[in-house]
Structure formats: C-alpha cells, structure tokens
Design a protein around this motif. Structure first.
Motif, mmCIF file in Angstrom:
data_model
loop_
_atom_site.group_PDB
_atom_site.id
_atom_site.type_symbol
_atom_site.label_atom_id
_atom_site.label_comp_id
_atom_site.label_asym_id
_atom_site.label_seq_id
_atom_site.Cartn_x
_atom_site.Cartn_y
_atom_site.Cartn_z
ATOM 1 N N ARG A 646 23.645 58.189 49.556
ATOM 2 C CA ARG A 646 23.781 56.581 49.771
ATOM 3 C C ARG A 646 22.225 56.314 51.227
ATOM 4 N N GLU A 649 18.858 57.497 50.366
ATOM 5 C CA GLU A 649 18.303 56.299 49.153
ATOM 6 C C GLU A 649 17.573 55.231 50.191
ATOM 7 N N ARG A 650 18.640 54.754 51.213
ATOM 8 C CA ARG A 650 18.411 53.809 51.885
ATOM 9 C C ARG A 650 17.606 53.629 53.120
ATOM 10 N N GLN A 651 17.556 55.271 53.537
ATOM 11 C CA GLN A 651 16.146 55.141 54.776
ATOM 12 C C GLN A 651 15.058 55.703 54.395
ATOM 13 N N GLU A 653 14.347 55.751 51.040
ATOM 14 C CA GLU A 653 13.675 55.062 49.879
ATOM 15 C C GLU A 653 12.874 56.390 48.990
#
Length: 730
Positions: A646, A649-651, A653
């Motif tokens: 998670r 994917e968030r930081q 990309e």
C-alpha cells in the motif's frame, strides 16, 4: 581565412577520454586538412610505431542467407534475388584451420572469421569454438563476427579463448534505421556490452558512404569513443556498392572526406588499432598513404573480403615498399604502448594480471564494480524472510545436535565416508514434507542447479528456460549435453512454441522446462499449472526452482508448486539458505533420477559432503516451518507485505509485486548506485542490483521484506526512497 581553436577538457590520467561531445569532435574534424593530419600523426606516434601495420585476414565461414536486411550487404537473404548470392553451410573446422595456416604463412598476425548470421544457433557453437581454439593454437590473434550474442554465446567464446569480437555499429544512431530495420542500434550496443563484460576485446567501427551526413560520421565515432572502454580495433569501411543491394547506386565517397574520418578516429581513440577495411580496391595508393599518415595502422590482407574483392598480397607488398612500411610482428607488439612505455614493445603476457585489471577498470567505469561490504543497517536486502537465520530456536537446535554428537565436518564425499545419518534423515524428512518420491541434499542452491542441468538432460534433449532464470541454470546447461533456448518471461505459449519449433527442426529428445516459482529479482510468480501442461503435452519435464517461495508460500511453506510435487515429470529445488535461515539445497526428484545424480553428477560425486551439523540445522528449520510457529511467522510476513504494498503504490507510484520481493527499477546503473547510497547513509541495508544479474537497462533496488524489520522501519524506508528518487532524477 578561418582560425580554428579547439579546446578540449583535460584528458584522463592515462590520456584517454570517454566524454566527447559532438561539438568538440566536429571542431577537430573541420580543422584545416594539414593541421588535422599533423595532429592525428602526432597521436599515433605517441602510441604506435608509425611504420608498422597490423595484417589481418578475414574469412567467411558461413556465407549468405542472413536474416538481417542491412542495405549495404550482399549476404542478406532480403537481397538474394538481386545479388544472386546463394547461402552456404557453415564451413568445416579443418578447412577453416587450413586457411588460417596459409594466412599465417603469408604474414597475417590476426585471423578474423565471419558468419552471415543474425545470431549463432546453439547447434553451431561447438564448431565455432573448435575454430577459435584451433586458430589460437597457431599463435594468431583470433576475432569473430557472428551477429548478436546471448550471454551463453559470450561465455562459450570467452572460454574458447577468443581475443576479439567484431560487431560494427555501422553509422550514427540517428541514421541507423535508414540502413537496417531488422535490428536496432541498441541491439548492437547490448552485444558490445556483453562482450566487454566477459573480458574479451572489442572490434567495432562503421561504414562511410551509406548516404549519411558528415554529422552522422562524427556521431558514430563519438558513440565508440564514449564507450566505457574504447574498442581495441576500429575498422573504418568505405562502402562497396554491390549490385542488387539497396545501396548499389550510392555516390562514391570523397577521398579527403574519408581521410578526415580516419584522422578523427585516431585522435579520439588513441590506443585503438584503426583498420583500413573494406573498399581498398577503390582507393589509390596516394589515398591509402594519407590514411596511414592520418592514423590507420591495420589492414585486411588477401584477395577477398567476405564476398568482396580486396587488394592481394602482391599489391600490398608493392605499396608497403613504396611507403617504407613493415607488417607488424605479433610477438611483442600486440599491445600498444602508452605513457612512459611509448616507443617500447612488450609481450602480451608481460604483466601477469593485466587483462584482469583492465576488465575490473571497465566494470568500474560502467558503475558495475562490486566489492564485499559488511552487513550493517536495517535489513532490506537479505533473503532471511522468516527471520530464522539468527533465531534462538535454530541456535538451540544446533546446540542440541552437537550435544548428541553430530559431526561438524563430513570428512569426504558422500560416496566415500562422508555420507552421514543426518544427511539421510534430512532427505527422508524433506521428501515426506514436500510430497516427493526422493530427495538429494546439496551444499547450495547454485551447486544443485548446476548438478541437475549438467547431468540429467541428455544429448538430443532441449532445455527451454525462462528469460529471467537464475545464472546457475545457465552455467549448468553450458556444462551439459543438451541444447538450450530461452523463452519469454512467464509466457507458457512461448515455451510451447519453442518446443514445437525444435521438433519441426528434427528434435527427437525430451524437453526440459526450467522456471522459478517466484522470481528472485522481480518478485512475480510463474504460471506453473500452464507450464506443467506444456511439459506434459510434449512428454517433457518441468523443473521448478522454489528458492524464494520455500518456507513462505504454499501450504505450510511447501512452495508454489506443491500441488505438482511428486509427479514423475516434475522436479523441484528448495534452497535452505533463504527463508529456512541455514544453508544447502534440497533437490526433489523421482527415485531413478536421484540414483542417476548420485552416480553421474560431478558436483555430487567429487565434492565433499555438506556438514552433517548443517543437515541437522535444516531438519530443525523444516520443523519450525511446518509448525504453528511457522504459520505465525508467515502471517506476520504477509501482513508486512500488504502494508508495504500500500505504501509503495501510494508514495512511489509503482505497482507492488505482491510478494516479499519488491523491485524498484531505475534503469541506469549509476542512478541505482546513487539512490542506494543515500538509503545506506540513512541506516538501511539496500543494495543496487545491476547487469548481468538483471537485464541491460533494468538496474534496480531490490527491496526484500523480512521479519528482521517491521512496519515502522518499512514506512521510514519507503519515505526515504521517495525522497531519494526526487534527489536523483532519471
């Protein structure tokens, strides 16, 4: 009158530069002709005897039928209708050696062999290797040009003793696609990089007269001069416009323009041999003399040059006599002198470790020089996924084994006195745990794979391996009897197609499909069920390397291929040095194949047996993995993988791999090294992974998630990595 002032950055300590710009090279190229020649001649005199010319001979060992569409080449199958050139088979080894002996008698010191191939086929490599070994035994320098090379091809040529590999880049990157459509400029550079990394010398140049601009000629030389190490030979060809080829009507090259290219090559690559190659039949004596003065110091001798005419020895002797030139003698002159050694000659073997040192320097320039470093910082690089390597449970198990008298050393191979009850107990327990018919314990995963692929596949068989398969498989196949072919990563259809093509070409043996269940550098999973179906459809074997899945994935950590285990056509490898926290490897095979390995696998027969104490430790590790404690550890790791996914994917990309191995592909070797250093300085143990461990252009950070760290440390790592990627942009 124009005044040309050429200012270059200071050269490196050895006088060699790898940072030329087009503007600098153009300024030198455009100097008044006398000034340009004077400068080039001065450079040559610092590094070579200006009155010695290297004599090389080129033989076409396989003519015509080439799948490439090079617009200048009569050997292309695309132009055969126009040129009328018929394809020949690969020349017999003895004939090649006979021609080499003649060439040596006529004064050649270097023998070059060329085959009209896009790339060599595995079936031809044995003959090619025999040619290299035979020519080298005559005391000649050896060179080959066979098209694009795989890693396997490079290793075979290196092991045979090949001195040089020729792979011309032909022209500039901009103009390349105007001449050739069946391969790319990058393809050429990839092969050059493989050759260089293997420690062989490079021969690479280009062709003048393809319809290119002056800027294209300069860009071609800038590309060569800015390689991490200059090609030791730089052939400069003048187009021979052959009837029936797309370039048959190209205009002739202006002689002065051609000499300018020779001079620029000499200035930019001072210690390289600059070879006056194809096209000499169209050059006057005066033009060749200017080329020699401008820095050319090598020619091809003999009346033919592959399929084109070349001045014969008689003409060259007359020209050399006019100019006061002498053929170079191989002994004592093969290495150009530099620096304080200028003007002297020395044997190629005069410095014992010279070639090794050059190879190390080349690795350093490419950002690929590796060194040993002590472990430090938070663990995001090891394969100790379950945190067992330093666990008290394993320490106590080893202590108990010592207490009950388990030996530390085996004292010999297992076929002598080294076979210990701990080995046999481990193999029986492992076979039962993984659901296989039998097991054989090796000292390491690399050794086990090497033993398997060098022993079990037989002559006439075919090993089809995934493009990203481990190096141990490559090395095992090279040492074995079977042919080998790669297939696109995780593409069952590609495996199927490869086997069908092999059958169509007369393959009658058994296919072996080699894959990893979880790939060590990408963290993605193989489609094992589909691959097993392909193997069974073709009456073959499926070999699954479970190294990074063992202990972590599958029921009770039995691996991703557990459902296939025990079938007579499935072999699996479970290494003990990763999630199990110890060392060694367990090869799960049908009983008959185990017996064959015990009798025929050289790494088993001739190696001292693994430590009985380590076998006891592996038994303990398997016990932990199969217990409730093992389930708890796997659950904790799965939670950490989900948490990291998670955040990634968030930081960052990028798509998370979904496994405990997360690659962050940075492409550039230099960028990977610099980003890794930033994270190491922050207290994280992160390593940059570069070719040849991963494919060219895919250098990366390989983040591994283990129970040696937790969510807080993982969050800090990903946050630091996000900042580092901004600090070191692509």
């Amino acid at each position: 009158m124009n005044v040309h002032v050429v200012q270059n950055p200071a050269p490196a300590a050895d006088g060699i530069r790898h940072d030329w710009t087009r503007a600098e090279a153009q300024a030198i190229h455009d100097l008044p002709f006398n000034d340009l020649l004077f400068r080039a001649a001065a450079v040559q005199r610092r590094h070579f005897d200006p009155n010695r010319i290297q004599m090389a001979r080129l033989l076409s060992i396989k003519t015509g039928g080439c799948a490439e569409d090079c617009g200048y080449c009569s050997q292309s199958a695309h132009h055969a209708a126009g040129t009328g050139l018929k394809a020949s088979k690969l020349m017999e080894v003895e004939r090649v050696l006979a021609e080499a002996r003649k060439a040596k008698e006529q004064g050649a010191t270097r023998y070059c062999m060329g085959a009209a191939w896009r790339s060599p086929k595995n079936r031809d490599m044995a003959a090619v290797v025999a040619m290299v070994e035979g020519v080298k035994a005559m005391g000649l320098e050896t060179c080959m040009t066979l098209g694009m090379l795989s890693d396997d091809d490079v290793v075979k040529l290196k092991d045979a003793g090949l001195d040089y590999y020729n792979h011309n880049i032909d022209t500039s990157e901009r103009y390349y696609s105007s001449i050739i459509k069946t391969r790319t400029f990058a393809d050429r550079l990839d092969t050059l990089a493989r050759v260089r990394e293997a420690g062989m010398k490079v021969c690479s140049g280009g062709i003048i007269g393809l319809g290119e601009t002056i800027e294209d000629r300069i860009d071609m030389l800038v590309t060569l001069a800015n390689l991490e190490e200059h090609p030791e030979s730089v052939p400069i060809n003048m187009l021979i416009a052959i009837a029936g080829t797309p370039l048959e009507n190209e205009k002739k090259v202006d002689p002065i323009a051609f000499v300018r290219v020779i001079a620029l090559a000499r200035i930019m690559m001072p210690t390289s041999y600059v070879r006056l190659s194809a096209g000499r039949t169209e050059m006057s004596d005066e033009m060749q003399a200017l080329c020699f003065f401008a820095g050319a110091n090598s020619i091809f001798c003999g009346e033919t040059l592959l399929t084109a005419d070349n001045p014969g020895e008689d003409k060259d002797q007359v020209l050399f006599k006019k100019l006061g030139l002498e053929p170079e003698v191989l002994e004592g002159s093969a290495e150009p002198a530099t620096g304080d050694d200028a003007g002297t000659t020395f044997s190629r073997d005069g410095i014992m470790h010279d070639s090794h040192e050059r190879a190390l320097k080349a690795l350093e320039r490419r950002g690929r020089l590796r060194s040993l470093a002590s472990r430090s910082g938070l663990d995001f690089s090891s394969n100790d996924y379950l945190g067992l390597a330093t666990s008290p449970e394993l320490s106590e198990a080893v202590a108990r084994a010592l207490d009950r008298g388990v030996a530390i050393g085996a004292g010999g191979s297992r076929l002598l006195r080294g076979n210990d009850p701990e080995h046999e107990a481990l193999e029986a327990e492992a076979a039962s745990f993984f659901g296989a018919e039998s097991c054989l314990y090796f000292g390491g995963g690399f050794l086990a794979n090497y033993a398997l692929f060098s022993t079990l596949p037989q002559r006439g068989d075919l090993v089809v391996h995934d493009d990203l398969i481990h190096a141990s498989v490559h090395d095992g196949v090279r040492a074995g009897k079977a042919a080998a072919q790669s297939a696109a990563h995780n593409d069952p259809q590609a495996f199927d197609d490869a086997i069908k093509a092999w059958r169509t070409q007369g393959g009658t043996g058994r296919p072996w499909i080699a894959v990893e269940s979880l790939y060590s550098m990408d963290g993605d999973r193989a489609p094992l069920d589909d691959l097993a179906a392909v193997a069974r459809r073709h009456d073959g074997y499926l070999v699954i390397d479970e190294a990074h899945a063992t202990g972590v994935l599958g029921p009770d950590g039995r691996g991703l291929g557990h459902a296939l285990e025990g079938a007579p056509d499935v072999i699996s490898l479970h290494t003990c040095g990763k999630a199990l926290g110890v060392s060694g490897a367990l090869l799960l095979v049908p009983r008959t194949l185990r017996d064959y390995l015990v009798n025929r696998a050289r790494p088993f027969v001739y190696a001292t047996a693994p430590s009985p104490l380590m076998a006891a430790a592996v038994r303990a590790a398997l016990g932990i993995v199969a217990s409730e404690e093992g389930n708890r550890r796997r659950d904790r790791l799965a939670g950490l993988v989900a948490f990291a996914g998670r955040a990634i994917e968030r930081q960052l990309e990028i798509a998370p791999s979904g496994s405990h191995i997360q690659p962050v592909v940075l492409k550039s070797d230099d960028r990977a090294v610099r980003v890794a250093k930033i994270l190491v300085d922050q207290g994280f143990d992160i390593r940059a992974v570069r070719p040849p461990t991963v494919p060219e252009g895919t250098a990366r950070l390989r983040l591994t998630l283990t129970l040696n760290t937790g969510e807080e440390a993982t969050a800090r790592l990903i946050d630091g990595l996000a900042r580092a990627l901004q600090e070191v942009p692509a």
